[in-house]
Design a protein around this motif. Structure first.
Motif, PDB file in Angstrom:
ATOM      1  N   GLY A 268       5.290  -4.009   6.125  1.00 42.94           N
ATOM      2  CA  GLY A 268       5.109  -2.875   7.027  1.00 42.94           C
ATOM      3  C   GLY A 268       4.069  -3.119   8.100  1.00 42.94           C
ATOM      4  N   LEU A 269       3.987  -4.364   8.600  1.00 42.83           N
ATOM      5  CA  LEU A 269       2.956  -4.703   9.578  1.00 42.83           C
ATOM      6  C   LEU A 269       3.182  -3.956  10.889  1.00 42.83           C
ATOM      7  CD1 LEU A 269       0.503  -6.625  10.116  1.00 42.83           C
ATOM      8  CD2 LEU A 269       2.153  -8.169  11.191  1.00 42.83           C
ATOM      9  N   GLY A 270       2.126  -3.318  11.369  1.00 40.37           N
ATOM     10  CA  GLY A 270       2.142  -2.634  12.660  1.00 40.37           C
ATOM     11  C   GLY A 270       0.934  -3.048  13.487  1.00 40.37           C
ATOM     12  N   PRO A 271       0.856  -2.587  14.734  1.00 45.46           N
ATOM     13  CA  PRO A 271      -0.253  -2.989  15.617  1.00 45.46           C
ATOM     14  C   PRO A 271      -1.638  -2.641  15.071  1.00 45.46           C
ATOM     15  CG  PRO A 271       1.492  -1.907  16.863  1.00 45.46           C
ATOM     16  CD  PRO A 271       1.833  -1.720  15.414  1.00 45.46           C
ATOM     17  N   ASP A 272      -1.727  -1.566  14.290  1.00 44.54           N
ATOM     18  CA  ASP A 272      -3.037  -1.126  13.793  1.00 44.54           C
ATOM     19  C   ASP A 272      -3.190  -1.289  12.285  1.00 44.54           C
ATOM     20  OD1 ASP A 272      -3.902  -0.261  16.393  1.00 44.54           O
ATOM     21  OD2 ASP A 272      -2.617   1.514  16.143  1.00 44.54           O
ATOM     22  N   THR A 273      -2.349  -2.095  11.665  1.00 45.26           N
ATOM     23  CA  THR A 273      -2.451  -2.318  10.222  1.00 45.26           C
ATOM     24  C   THR A 273      -3.675  -3.154   9.896  1.00 45.26           C
ATOM     25  OG1 THR A 273      -0.037  -2.293  10.029  1.00 45.26           O
ATOM     26  CG2 THR A 273      -1.266  -3.197   8.177  1.00 45.26           C
ATOM     27  N   PRO A 274      -4.588  -2.667   9.047  1.00 49.39           N
ATOM     28  CA  PRO A 274      -5.764  -3.467   8.679  1.00 49.39           C
ATOM     29  C   PRO A 274      -5.359  -4.717   7.897  1.00 49.39           C
ATOM     30  CG  PRO A 274      -6.082  -1.153   8.128  1.00 49.39           C
ATOM     31  CD  PRO A 274      -4.624  -1.331   8.449  1.00 49.39           C
TER      32      PRO A 274
ATOM     33  N   PHE B 136      -5.205 -23.530   2.039  1.00 53.34           N
ATOM     34  CA  PHE B 136      -4.465 -22.272   2.080  1.00 53.34           C
ATOM     35  C   PHE B 136      -5.414 -21.086   1.976  1.00 53.34           C
ATOM     36  CE2 PHE B 136      -1.280 -25.297   0.737  1.00 53.34           C
ATOM     37  CZ  PHE B 136      -0.183 -24.931   1.495  1.00 53.34           C
ATOM     38  N   ALA B 137      -5.152 -20.081   2.794  1.00 47.31           N
ATOM     39  CA  ALA B 137      -5.888 -18.824   2.743  1.00 47.31           C
ATOM     40  C   ALA B 137      -4.995 -17.755   2.127  1.00 47.31           C
ATOM     41  CB  ALA B 137      -6.315 -18.410   4.151  1.00 47.31           C
ATOM     42  N   ARG B 138      -5.603 -16.640   1.755  1.00 45.98           N
ATOM     43  CA  ARG B 138      -4.846 -15.460   1.367  1.00 45.98           C
ATOM     44  C   ARG B 138      -4.968 -14.435   2.490  1.00 45.98           C
ATOM     45  NH1 ARG B 138      -6.689 -12.621  -3.455  1.00 45.98           N
ATOM     46  NH2 ARG B 138      -8.764 -13.402  -2.947  1.00 45.98           N
ATOM     47  N   LEU B 139      -3.908 -13.690   2.702  1.00 49.34           N
ATOM     48  CA  LEU B 139      -3.898 -12.650   3.725  1.00 49.34           C
ATOM     49  C   LEU B 139      -3.592 -11.327   3.059  1.00 49.34           C
ATOM     50  CD1 LEU B 139      -3.905 -11.840   6.788  1.00 49.34           C
ATOM     51  CD2 LEU B 139      -1.415 -12.143   6.698  1.00 49.34           C
ATOM     52  N   LYS B 140      -4.545 -10.401   3.113  1.00 48.34           N
ATOM     53  CA  LYS B 140      -4.380  -9.073   2.514  1.00 48.34           C
ATOM     54  C   LYS B 140      -3.952  -8.094   3.606  1.00 48.34           C
ATOM     55  CE  LYS B 140      -6.689  -5.673  -0.456  1.00 48.34           C
ATOM     56  NZ  LYS B 140      -6.335  -4.478   0.345  1.00 48.34           N
ATOM     57  N   ILE B 141      -2.802  -7.484   3.406  1.00 54.19           N
ATOM     58  CA  ILE B 141      -2.275  -6.491   4.331  1.00 54.19           C
ATOM     59  C   ILE B 141      -2.425  -5.120   3.685  1.00 54.19           C
ATOM     60  CG2 ILE B 141      -0.289  -5.735   5.684  1.00 54.19           C
ATOM     61  CD1 ILE B 141      -1.058  -8.516   6.445  1.00 54.19           C
ATOM     62  N   ASP B 142      -3.107  -4.195   4.360  1.00 55.84           N
ATOM     63  CA  ASP B 142      -3.252  -2.840   3.836  1.00 55.84           C
ATOM     64  C   ASP B 142      -2.084  -1.975   4.312  1.00 55.84           C
ATOM     65  OD1 ASP B 142      -5.636  -3.402   2.484  1.00 55.84           O
ATOM     66  OD2 ASP B 142      -6.820  -3.101   4.300  1.00 55.84           O
ATOM     67  N   GLY B 143      -2.153  -0.694   4.023  1.00 58.78           N
ATOM     68  CA  GLY B 143      -1.100   0.215   4.452  1.00 58.78           C
ATOM     69  C   GLY B 143      -0.234   0.689   3.304  1.00 58.78           C
ATOM     70  N   PRO B 144       0.750   1.542   3.588  1.00 59.08           N
ATOM     71  CA  PRO B 144       1.592   2.158   2.551  1.00 59.08           C
ATOM     72  C   PRO B 144       2.351   1.152   1.684  1.00 59.08           C
ATOM     73  CG  PRO B 144       1.894   3.277   4.651  1.00 59.08           C
ATOM     74  CD  PRO B 144       1.078   2.051   4.929  1.00 59.08           C
ATOM     75  N   VAL B 145       2.732   0.011   2.258  1.00 60.14           N
ATOM     76  CA  VAL B 145       3.411  -1.029   1.469  1.00 60.14           C
ATOM     77  C   VAL B 145       2.605  -2.323   1.531  1.00 60.14           C
ATOM     78  CG1 VAL B 145       5.732  -0.106   1.578  1.00 60.14           C
ATOM     79  CG2 VAL B 145       4.921  -1.495   3.472  1.00 60.14           C
ATOM     80  N   GLY B 146       1.294  -2.183   1.438  1.00 61.62           N
ATOM     81  CA  GLY B 146       0.410  -3.336   1.538  1.00 61.62           C
ATOM     82  C   GLY B 146       0.681  -4.380   0.471  1.00 61.62           C
ATOM     83  N   MET B 147       0.369  -5.615   0.807  1.00 57.67           N
ATOM     84  CA  MET B 147       0.562  -6.725  -0.118  1.00 57.67           C
ATOM     85  C   MET B 147      -0.361  -7.862   0.281  1.00 57.67           C
ATOM     86  SD  MET B 147       4.221  -8.289   1.183  1.00 57.67           S
ATOM     87  CE  MET B 147       5.096  -6.776   0.865  1.00 57.67           C
ATOM     88  N   THR B 148      -0.418  -8.890  -0.545  1.00 59.44           N
ATOM     89  CA  THR B 148      -1.236 -10.056  -0.261  1.00 59.44           C
ATOM     90  C   THR B 148      -0.369 -11.306  -0.261  1.00 59.44           C
ATOM     91  OG1 THR B 148      -3.196  -9.063  -1.287  1.00 59.44           O
ATOM     92  CG2 THR B 148      -3.224 -11.445  -0.990  1.00 59.44           C
ATOM     93  N   PHE B 149      -0.460 -12.069   0.825  1.00 55.18           N
ATOM     94  CA  PHE B 149       0.198 -13.380   0.911  1.00 55.18           C
ATOM     95  C   PHE B 149      -0.779 -14.423   0.372  1.00 55.18           C
ATOM     96  CE2 PHE B 149       2.292 -10.823   4.109  1.00 55.18           C
ATOM     97  CZ  PHE B 149       3.626 -11.198   4.021  1.00 55.18           C
ATOM     98  N   ASP B 150      -0.341 -15.219  -0.599  1.00 56.82           N
ATOM     99  CA  ASP B 150      -1.242 -16.148  -1.280  1.00 56.82           C
ATOM    100  C   ASP B 150      -1.286 -17.544  -0.675  1.00 56.82           C
ATOM    101  OD1 ASP B 150      -2.086 -14.276  -3.164  1.00 56.82           O
ATOM    102  OD2 ASP B 150      -0.429 -14.729  -4.524  1.00 56.82           O
ATOM    103  N   ARG B 151      -0.323 -17.883   0.199  1.00 56.51           N
ATOM    104  CA  ARG B 151      -0.270 -19.250   0.732  1.00 56.51           C
ATOM    105  C   ARG B 151      -0.100 -19.224   2.258  1.00 56.51           C
ATOM    106  NH1 ARG B 151       0.318 -23.593  -2.488  1.00 56.51           N
ATOM    107  NH2 ARG B 151       1.601 -24.715  -0.966  1.00 56.51           N
ATOM    108  N   ILE B 152      -1.194 -18.933   2.933  1.00 56.32           N
ATOM    109  CA  ILE B 152      -1.227 -18.976   4.391  1.00 56.32           C
ATOM    110  C   ILE B 152      -1.822 -20.335   4.795  1.00 56.32           C
ATOM    111  CG2 ILE B 152      -2.108 -17.921   6.502  1.00 56.32           C
ATOM    112  CD1 ILE B 152      -0.190 -16.111   5.071  1.00 56.32           C
TER     113      ILE B 152
END
Length: 225
Positions: free
Chosen positions: A214-220, A175-191
């Motif tokens: 809040g995933l968008g086309p340019d979300t880091p 499992f990997a973690r996925l960090k989503i940035d942005g105004p409502v960024g979060m981290t998924f712990d079980r990818i």
């Protein structure tokens, strides 16, 4: 048979240009730019996978799926064909898209809110792991198909080529973690990590998960251990 697009995906071009710019400027290349391939995080909307026999039951003898749109993974496509899903409360989802090519099992992938509205209690499962899952009724222009099992909420997962897995230090089934940035960024712990020589680096999350972060086309986005 649908062939892959001749030109590279936008993300692949941007990834190559970014690496070249750092080299030309003589600056240290960030780790993300050193990766063999760009990281794409895509929202996978509700859909189904069908066997050739199921396609014939729903659309008529001898019918084959018609490719409509190529997906990022090589050889995968959204078909022109869609079906109606009938849930346990007799509520329906119309125009449930079929993804091709055909597989050796029938599987429906829904988001959590889809399941609630239909009256399903569905587990989070890796694709193909359908034993003991709920079934449903599918309706096509030529007939009905009753599935005894196969309705799941797909586990968030990442497709990786072996060189990607080596770079990030992941093994198949880990499992990997996925960090989503942005105004409502979060981290998924079980990818869930899936590895194959046929894969390009791509994370799939469902519509509920994409809306929540809040995933968008340019979300880091970043993959982390």
């Amino acid at each position: 048979m649908l062939t892959a697009p001749a030109k590279p995906h936008r993300a692949e071009i941007e990834h190559a240009v970014r690496r070249l710019l750092y080299q030309r400027l003589g600056r240290p290349t960030p780790r993300a730019a050193q990766a063999p391939r760009p990281l794409l995080v895509n929202v996978s909307a509700r859909h189904c996978h069908l066997t050739p026999e199921a396609v014939e039951t729903l659309f008529g003898k001898g019918h084959e799926l018609t490719p409509m749109k190529a997906l990022y993974q090589e050889g995968q496509y959204a078909a022109k064909e869609s079906v109606t899903l009938i849930g346990p409360r007799s509520r329906v989802i119309s125009n449930l898209r079929i993804l091709g090519p055909c597989r050796d099992l029938n599987q429906v992938e829904l988001a959590y809110t889809d399941a609630i509205s239909l009256g399903f209690d569905i587990p989070v499962r890796a694709s193909g792991d359908i034993a003991g899952t709920p079934g449903c009724m599918l309706m096509g222009p030529a007939g009905f198909l009753e599935l005894p099992e196969g309705v799941i909420r797909a586990a968030p997962h990442v497709h990786m080529h072996p060189t990607d897995a080596e770079f990030y230090g992941f093994k198949p089934g880990s499992f990997a973690r996925l960090k989503i940035d942005g105004p409502v960024g979060m981290t998924f712990d079980r990818i869930l990590v899936r590895v194959s020589p046929d894969f390009k680096l791509e994370v799939h999350i469902d519509t509920d998960e994409g809306n929540a972060c809040g995933l968008g086309p340019d979300t880091p986005c970043q993959l982390l251990p």
